[in-house]
Structure formats: C-alpha cells, structure tokens
Write a protein that holds these residues in place. Structure first.
Motif, PDB file in Angstrom:
ATOM      1  N   LEU A 140      27.094  32.758  37.145  1.00 45.98           N
ATOM      2  CA  LEU A 140      27.775  31.624  36.513  1.00 45.98           C
ATOM      3  C   LEU A 140      26.977  30.339  36.661  1.00 45.98           C
ATOM      4  N   TYR A 141      26.338  30.165  37.809  1.00 44.62           N
ATOM      5  CA  TYR A 141      25.556  28.954  38.083  1.00 44.62           C
ATOM      6  C   TYR A 141      24.441  28.746  37.061  1.00 44.62           C
ATOM      7  N   SER A 142      23.997  29.822  36.419  1.00 41.55           N
ATOM      8  CA  SER A 142      22.905  29.694  35.454  1.00 41.55           C
ATOM      9  C   SER A 142      23.309  28.827  34.263  1.00 41.55           C
ATOM     10  N   GLN A 143      24.615  28.747  33.978  1.00 36.74           N
ATOM     11  CA  GLN A 143      25.080  27.909  32.870  1.00 36.74           C
ATOM     12  C   GLN A 143      24.922  26.421  33.177  1.00 36.74           C
ATOM     13  N   LEU A 144      24.887  26.069  34.446  1.00 33.72           N
ATOM     14  CA  LEU A 144      24.738  24.664  34.839  1.00 33.72           C
ATOM     15  C   LEU A 144      23.273  24.260  34.951  1.00 33.72           C
ATOM     16  N   GLY A 145      22.378  25.225  35.145  1.00 36.72           N
ATOM     17  CA  GLY A 145      20.944  24.957  35.163  1.00 36.72           C
ATOM     18  C   GLY A 145      20.476  24.098  36.320  1.00 36.72           C
ATOM     19  N   ARG A 146      21.183  24.165  37.455  1.00 35.64           N
ATOM     20  CA  ARG A 146      20.813  23.341  38.605  1.00 35.64           C
ATOM     21  C   ARG A 146      20.685  24.170  39.878  1.00 35.64           C
ATOM     22  N   GLY A 147      20.284  25.416  39.710  1.00 31.90           N
ATOM     23  CA  GLY A 147      20.070  26.264  40.871  1.00 31.90           C
ATOM     24  C   GLY A 147      21.306  27.033  41.279  1.00 31.90           C
ATOM     25  N   GLU A 148      21.104  28.020  42.150  1.00 29.41           N
ATOM     26  CA  GLU A 148      22.149  28.967  42.530  1.00 29.41           C
ATOM     27  C   GLU A 148      23.099  28.439  43.600  1.00 29.41           C
ATOM     28  N   TRP A 149      22.748  27.329  44.282  1.00 26.74           N
ATOM     29  CA  TRP A 149      23.584  26.788  45.355  1.00 26.74           C
ATOM     30  C   TRP A 149      24.413  25.587  44.891  1.00 26.74           C
ATOM     31  N   ILE A 150      24.497  25.343  43.591  1.00 33.01           N
ATOM     32  CA  ILE A 150      25.111  24.121  43.088  1.00 33.01           C
ATOM     33  C   ILE A 150      26.579  24.005  43.471  1.00 33.01           C
ATOM     34  N   LEU A 151      27.292  25.121  43.533  1.00 31.75           N
ATOM     35  CA  LEU A 151      28.713  25.066  43.913  1.00 31.75           C
ATOM     36  C   LEU A 151      28.885  24.508  45.320  1.00 31.75           C
ATOM     37  N   HIS A 152      27.977  24.837  46.198  1.00 30.14           N
ATOM     38  CA  HIS A 152      28.072  24.401  47.590  1.00 30.14           C
ATOM     39  C   HIS A 152      27.525  22.990  47.787  1.00 30.14           C
ATOM     40  N   LEU A 153      26.547  22.609  46.978  1.00 28.60           N
ATOM     41  CA  LEU A 153      25.840  21.346  47.207  1.00 28.60           C
ATOM     42  C   LEU A 153      26.416  20.162  46.433  1.00 28.60           C
ATOM     43  N   ASP A 154      27.084  20.417  45.310  1.00 34.69           N
ATOM     44  CA  ASP A 154      27.638  19.329  44.499  1.00 34.69           C
ATOM     45  C   ASP A 154      29.090  19.096  44.911  1.00 34.69           C
ATOM     46  N   ASN A 155      29.313  18.010  45.663  1.00 33.36           N
ATOM     47  CA  ASN A 155      30.663  17.732  46.165  1.00 33.36           C
ATOM     48  C   ASN A 155      31.643  17.367  45.057  1.00 33.36           C
ATOM     49  N   ASP A 156      31.135  17.002  43.889  1.00 31.43           N
ATOM     50  CA  ASP A 156      32.006  16.638  42.775  1.00 31.43           C
ATOM     51  C   ASP A 156      32.397  17.832  41.917  1.00 31.43           C
ATOM     52  N   LEU A 157      31.816  18.999  42.237  1.00 29.56           N
ATOM     53  CA  LEU A 157      32.100  20.192  41.451  1.00 29.56           C
ATOM     54  C   LEU A 157      33.309  20.918  42.042  1.00 29.56           C
ATOM     55  N   ILE A 158      34.423  20.907  41.309  1.00 28.37           N
ATOM     56  CA  ILE A 158      35.664  21.528  41.769  1.00 28.37           C
ATOM     57  C   ILE A 158      35.582  23.043  41.567  1.00 28.37           C
ATOM     58  N   HIS A 159      36.026  23.768  42.572  1.00 26.41           N
ATOM     59  CA  HIS A 159      35.926  25.223  42.526  1.00 26.41           C
ATOM     60  C   HIS A 159      36.610  25.804  41.292  1.00 26.41           C
ATOM     61  N   GLU A 160      37.785  25.309  40.981  1.00 28.04           N
ATOM     62  CA  GLU A 160      38.513  25.852  39.833  1.00 28.04           C
ATOM     63  C   GLU A 160      37.739  25.639  38.535  1.00 28.04           C
ATOM     64  N   GLU A 161      37.083  24.484  38.427  1.00 24.45           N
ATOM     65  CA  GLU A 161      36.288  24.222  37.223  1.00 24.45           C
ATOM     66  C   GLU A 161      35.073  25.146  37.182  1.00 24.45           C
ATOM     67  N   TYR A 162      34.460  25.332  38.317  1.00 28.52           N
ATOM     68  CA  TYR A 162      33.299  26.229  38.376  1.00 28.52           C
ATOM     69  C   TYR A 162      33.703  27.645  37.978  1.00 28.52           C
ATOM     70  N   GLU A 163      34.804  28.114  38.520  1.00 31.07           N
ATOM     71  CA  GLU A 163      35.227  29.482  38.218  1.00 31.07           C
ATOM     72  C   GLU A 163      35.597  29.646  36.749  1.00 31.07           C
ATOM     73  N   GLY A 164      35.955  28.524  36.097  1.00 30.80           N
ATOM     74  CA  GLY A 164      36.220  28.564  34.665  1.00 30.80           C
ATOM     75  C   GLY A 164      34.990  28.876  33.830  1.00 30.80           C
ATOM     76  N   LEU A 165      33.804  28.778  34.450  1.00 34.33           N
ATOM     77  CA  LEU A 165      32.582  29.124  33.733  1.00 34.33           C
ATOM     78  C   LEU A 165      32.556  30.598  33.318  1.00 34.33           C
ATOM     79  N   ALA A 166      33.383  31.405  33.944  1.00 33.38           N
ATOM     80  CA  ALA A 166      33.466  32.812  33.541  1.00 33.38           C
ATOM     81  C   ALA A 166      33.916  32.946  32.093  1.00 33.38           C
ATOM     82  N   GLU A 167      34.664  31.971  31.606  1.00 34.92           N
ATOM     83  CA  GLU A 167      35.170  32.021  30.232  1.00 34.92           C
ATOM     84  C   GLU A 167      34.077  31.784  29.204  1.00 34.92           C
ATOM     85  N   THR A 168      32.931  31.234  29.624  1.00 37.79           N
ATOM     86  CA  THR A 168      31.816  30.995  28.703  1.00 37.79           C
ATOM     87  C   THR A 168      30.578  31.802  29.069  1.00 37.79           C
TER      88      THR A 168
END
Length: 414
Positions: free
Chosen positions: A26-54
């Motif tokens: 899923l992180y590949s859709q953001l194009g900012r590396g594989e650790w972006i969920l852990h490193l970006d404090n503004d990235l909400i988990h629920e929003e990240y998991e919504g990337l499965a829909e795209t």
C-alpha cells in the motif's frame, strides 16, 4: 577447529548467488518509502488502510518480473508477502480482510509471483514481517503479544501450505525483546517446507548474527558483508547482503540517488569475493511495475554477469591476501582473479587515466600459476612467482579503449 559442510540446500542457495528483493505494498501508492506509516505523524492509520481501496495492482505481472530477474542474472527473488504495515499480498484465507483479495486488486498477488517465478526458473522466496503496525505488535501488552504471535503463526502456515517456496525471509524480531516462540515458528517451516531456506534479518547493527539454530543464512543489511568465520559452528550458515537501489526499500518518487550498473557490478563482485549472496532491492510502482531506470540498470549489469557466470555462481573465495578490493575465487578447480579499479588504455587526449594498471601481488596463494588471461579479451597477462609460490604477481594491463567491465576477471591456470 573444523568447519561444517553446508547441507545440499544451503550449498544450492549459495550457488544462486544473486537475487531480486521486491518491496511493494500500500505504501507504494504514496511514493515515500515503506516506513511512511510509522514515520509520518500526520498520517492517520484509518486513512492509510483506506489505500487498499485504490490498490489495483493493474501493472503487476509475476512472470514479467521473474523474466527481468532472469535477464539480470539473478537466480532467486524475494517478495514482501506482508510488510510492517500489516497488509498481505496473499489470500489469508479469512484470517484478516486486510489483504490483496479484499483490495481493489481482488487477486492473490503472491500466487501470481510464485507461479511467474517457477515459469521462468527463478526460485521464489517470500518476505514476511514479524513486526505488525496494524496490530500494534511492537507496543501491545504481553498477553496481546502472545495472541499476536498465534495470529502470525496462523498466517505463516497459510503461506507455507499454499505456495511452493525456495525460502522464507523474516524481518522484525528486533522490534520487541520478548519471546517470539521461534522454535514453534521454525517447526512450522520444517513441517511444510523442509527444504526451504530460512533467513531472519537481524537488522542494522547486528549484521552477521546467527539468531537461531534453524537459520540458514545470516544477513548484512545495507553494507558489504564480512567473511563468516564458520570454525566451530554446529552447522554451516550462508551469508547474504541486502541493499536498496536508492535510499528506500519501497519506491521513493523523489529519491534520485540511484545505483549505476557499475555500482551493482562492484557490489556483486565484492559479495562473492567474501562468500556471500547479493540481494538487490527494487521498489515497484503503485501499480506494481518495475520502474524504467531499475529495469535498464539491472539488464545492463546482467550482461556483465552473463560474461562471468562461472565465477559468479560457482566461485568460492580463496584464502590469500590481495591488494585493495581485489580477490581470488575458485570455481570447479579453476582460479579467477577479480581486479577492481583498473584504468583504460588509450591516447592521453581521450582517456581518463588512473593508477590502476601494473603489477598486483597476491600473497599466500601457494599454487603454481603458469598462465593468466583476461576473460573478456583472451589477452595474456604476464605472471611472476616466487620459488615457493607464496608471492604471485600479475602485470595487470588496462582495459582496451572502448571497454570497461568495472571489475575485470582473469582466469589463472594453476
């Protein structure tokens, strides 16, 4: 002290020599590396998991990827079946709906990868995280952690039962100093895939560490491997260096600092000179394609591998001293000298000159060398030896103008 012999499967793994690592999710859709969920404090988990829909995986083609690995000279490939974000590229058979069949892709992507590898003669390995941010494995309570390990083992059993694998690559035990129940984990592997190679990444700072008796290969993440001292070991373990093409495992769209074909050749030669495999990572696009630059660089380096396939796949380091980064390998009773940093011969007005030609002395080879020649040209190399063969000097000529193989290989008749 004695050195144990490798088992046939470990010896075969060492002969594979060179592999492709693929970090994709899923992180590949953001194009900012594989650790972006852990490193970006503004990235909400629920929003990240919504990337499965795209997450359509519309450009993912397991056989095309395996074909590229083959053209690059690679013999195995490792795909992130599940990375630290907890999203699975395989059908988890109802363990969770956070997987590829329940995403926009609607497909078992691991199945496509494994089948594609087998079709092209590439040995499929699967990476599986043990750290899971989706389930807070790194900070949950001890009781919750024990339940998580149950889930992890159930997930692994699906992988091990459903896919014909050459090996499995674990990563994440370093995230928590608790009982990971490793005996149970590795018993699952041996029950379902007794010939699979087991790798458990010990991470940066713990390179070369043997973390469990069932581990078949130690890891060197993002740095050149040290020769493994196997004297007195209970079993023979292989070694593998894993490295990114740029500075990220998952695709980094603003990362322009890529390795060249020459960088790849030098690192592969260095790994083999130290008795280790080289696992080189590419980060597929959001849709699952290998980007153009990585594709071109891998193909170009693959032409060098084809020119030197005997020494790369079958070569084993010879215990002797060589100048600089140079090395001597032995393959099927033949000796090969790997010469780094040679300059190109030619007219001074068109050639970038260096100090890379002239005599290079091997200490402690202790074999009579009668003839030496460059593999790329069949040009002979003058050889001088001391009477006891302790000192062997090769008069290394430069590349003919119009050529530069980065690491030049000489065959020595001994």
């Amino acid at each position: 002290m004695t050195v144990p012999d490798p088992t046939p499967r470990v010896a075969e793994f060492e002969r594979r020599a060179y592999g492709m690592f693929l970090h994709w999710g899923l992180y590949s859709q953001l194009g900012r590396g594989e650790w972006i969920l852990h490193l970006d404090n503004d990235l909400i988990h629920e929003e990240y998991e919504g990337l499965a829909e795209t997450f359509t995986a519309e450009a993912f083609d397991g056989r095309k990827i395996a074909s590229l690995a083959k053209a690059a000279g690679m013999k195995y490939a490792v795909l992130t079946a599940r990375h630290h974000d907890g999203f699975s590229l395989y059908d988890t058979r109802g363990l969770t709906d956070y997987d590829a069949p329940n995403s926009a892709a609607g497909r078992d992507l691991v199945r496509e990868f494994v089948d594609g590898c087998h079709a092209e003669g590439i040995e499929p390995f699967l990476y599986h995280t043990t750290l899971d941010w989706h389930r807070d494995s790194h900070e949950c309570s001890p009781g919750e952690f024990d339940e998580y390990v149950d889930f992890l083992h159930d997930s692994l059993e699906v992988l091990l039962a459903e896919y014909d694998l050459g090996g499995i690559w674990f990563d994440g035990d370093w995230s928590r100093d608790d009982d990971w129940r490793l005996d149970e984990r590795y018993a699952l592997v041996r029950e379902h895939q007794p010939e699979a190679i087991v790798v458990n990444n010990t991470g940066i700072g713990n390179e070369g560490e043997v973390s469990h008796p069932e581990v078949d290969s130690v890891t060197f993440e993002q740095r050149e491997p040290d020769p493994v001292n196997r004297e007195g070991m209970d079993k023979y373990v292989a070694a593998e260096m894993c490295q990114t093409m740029n500075g990220h495992w998952g695709i980094g769209e603003r990362d322009f600092d890529y390795k060249s074909p020459g960088d790849i050749i030098e690192t592969l030669a260095t790994c083999r000179a130290r008795g280790a495999n080289y696992l080189l990572n590419v980060g597929p696009t959001a849709e699952g394609a290998i980007p153009e630059y990585e594709t071109a660089a891998l193909r170009r380096a693959g032409e060098w591998v084809e020119l030197h396939d005997d020494v790369i796949y079958d070569g084993r380091p010879v215990d002797c001293e060589t100048p600089g980064r140079d090395a001597v390998l032995e393959a099927d009773d033949d000796l090969y000298y790997l010469a780094f940093d040679l300059s190109v011969s030619g007219h001074e007005d068109v050639t970038v000159r260096g100090d890379g030609t002239g005599p290079r002395t091997i200490v402690g080879l202790d074999r009579e060398v009668t003839v030496a020649r460059w593999v790329d040209s069949d040009e002979g190399i003058r050889v001088l030896q001391s009477d006891d063969a302790d000192l062997t000097t090769l008069d290394c000529t430069g590349y003919p103008y119009g050529t530069n193989t980065v690491v030049r290989v000489a065959e020595l008749d001994a």
